[in-house]
Scaffold this motif. Structure first.
Motif, PDB file in Angstrom:
ATOM      1  N   ASN A  56       0.645  -0.666  -0.151  1.00 57.78           N
ATOM      2  CA  ASN A  56      -0.236   0.154  -0.382  1.00 57.78           C
ATOM      3  C   ASN A  56       0.788   0.842   0.192  1.00 57.78           C
ATOM      4  OD1 ASN A  56      -2.367  -1.368  -0.265  1.00 57.78           O
ATOM      5  ND2 ASN A  56      -3.100  -1.381   2.322  1.00 57.78           N
ATOM      6  N   ASP A  57       1.906   0.922   0.750  1.00 62.12           N
ATOM      7  CA  ASP A  57       3.184   2.500   0.735  1.00 62.12           C
ATOM      8  C   ASP A  57       3.419   2.973  -0.767  1.00 62.12           C
ATOM      9  OD1 ASP A  57       3.975   0.273   0.947  1.00 62.12           O
ATOM     10  OD2 ASP A  57       6.639   0.568   1.633  1.00 62.12           O
ATOM     11  N   GLU A  60      -0.141   3.851  -2.828  1.00 64.57           N
ATOM     12  CA  GLU A  60      -0.103   5.719  -2.505  1.00 64.57           C
ATOM     13  C   GLU A  60       0.837   6.328  -3.090  1.00 64.57           C
ATOM     14  OE1 GLU A  60      -1.103   8.105   1.464  1.00 64.57           O
ATOM     15  OE2 GLU A  60      -0.271   6.518   1.755  1.00 64.57           O
ATOM     16  N   ASN A 117      11.302   0.447  -3.390  1.00 63.86           N
ATOM     17  CA  ASN A 117      10.746   1.098  -1.469  1.00 63.86           C
ATOM     18  C   ASN A 117      10.349   2.232  -2.286  1.00 63.86           C
ATOM     19  OD1 ASN A 117      13.194   2.835  -0.962  1.00 63.86           O
ATOM     20  ND2 ASN A 117      13.997   0.510  -0.546  1.00 63.86           N
ATOM     21  N   PRO A 118       9.784   3.190  -1.639  1.00 68.48           N
ATOM     22  CA  PRO A 118       9.437   4.174  -2.088  1.00 68.48           C
ATOM     23  C   PRO A 118      10.233   5.279  -1.981  1.00 68.48           C
ATOM     24  CG  PRO A 118       7.504   3.577   0.383  1.00 68.48           C
ATOM     25  CD  PRO A 118       8.979   2.648  -0.013  1.00 68.48           C
TER      26      PRO A 118
END
Length: 306
Positions: A56-57, A60, A117-118
């Motif tokens: 979800n991160d 989003e 990763n974000p």
């Protein structure tokens, strides 16, 4: 085609091909603004960063990339206006869609396996915005404005924590991987894959490029050797040029005083990015571009003749 009822042949120079008995049908949708832009580019980014691949991160963050890009582009459009000294500051709707496509082209150029990763995804987005928008700015004040406002946009859409993680810019290149070499014969079995990924540091990039330069000098004994001092700014210019040349239809006009290193940096970029560099003495400036197989000989002939 419509006005002249034909076109000139690309295979036989000077031969005009006339088209007869053809009806033209055209259609277009209603003029659209940000909604149509979001529908196009937002669908691209959401299609890659979906729930089947990421958490979800990441989803989003990916969903916020398009509105953040549009707002930042609008901000640049309103503040970076063309002047006689900055005639190339063209960020209107017509040229802006091309700019947005270049940003997304760069973001999509990085494989999902690299974006783990974000932080990497956000660094990639900031890097592509910098390459597309900031590199076009030729004033220190304008570049400072860009840095300040991309931080504002980053904090607004992605949060203060991710902003702090990405304040130090990352640089993405596609020449960090090594080729597969046969241990018995030392022959290259498979060429090095061109993976667009972040560098570990400027120092590690310097070591990598110095190895390229040593290999180039070792393979070419009878020509002038490359002997460059790879300071940080030279490496950053190399990153910019290599990114342009690795993109589809990538091209660059290098402008600078004589002896500033345009030819050397261009040659260093070409060693591991493209097979051929064609030089055209069009003017005292240097025009460099990659020669792909899709460029036909007649096009090359026309470029040389002009």
């Amino acid at each position: 085609m419509i006005e002249e009822k034909g076109f000139y042949s690309l295979l036989k120079i000077g031969e005009f091909i006339q088209i007869e008995d053809v009806q033209f049908i055209a259609a277009m949708s209603h003029p659209g603004g940000e909604q149509s832009i979001d529908q196009i580019f937002g669908s691209i980014i959401r299609g890659r960063y979906n729930s089947s691949r990421f958490g979800n991160d990441m989803i989003e963050l990916a969903n916020n990339i398009t509105p953040a890009t549009i707002e930042f582009w609008r901000l640049i459009q309103d503040n970076m206006l063309p002047t006689p000294k900055k005639f190339h500051y063209i960020f209107n709707l017509r040229g802006g869609k091309k700019d947005l496509s270049r940003v997304y082209n760069g973001v999509m150029h990085c494989p999902v396996e690299v974006v783990k990763n974000p932080k990497i995804l956000l660094s990639l987005w900031r890097h592509e915005c910098s390459r597309v928008f900031s590199d076009r700015l030729n004033d220190v004040k304008d570049k400072k404005w860009f840095d300040e406002n991309i931080n504002v946009i980053t904090e607004r859409y992605f949060g203060k924590e991710l902003l702090e993680q990405t304040l130090e810019p990352d640089y993405f290149v596609n020449f960090l991987r090594d080729p597969v070499v046969d241990e018995d014969t030392d022959e290259i079995v498979e060429e090095a894959p061109k993976i667009y990924e972040p560098i570990a540091s400027i120092d590690s990039l310097r070591v990598r490029v110095e190895n390229f330069m040593k290999a180039y000098n070792g393979e070419r004994k009878h020509i002038k050797k490359l002997d460059l001092v790879l300071f940080d700014m030279a490496l950053k210019h190399l990153v910019r040029i290599s990114r342009i040349l690795s993109m589809p239809r990538g091209n660059a006009l290098l402008v600078g005083v004589g002896g500033s290193g345009k030819q050397s940096i261009k040659l260093l970029c070409s060693i591991n990015l493209i097979k051929h560099i064609k030089k055209n003495p069009i003017s005292p400036l240097t025009l460099c571009y990659p020669i792909h197989e899709s460029i036909t000989p007649p096009l090359n002939e026309s470029l040389v003749s002009k």
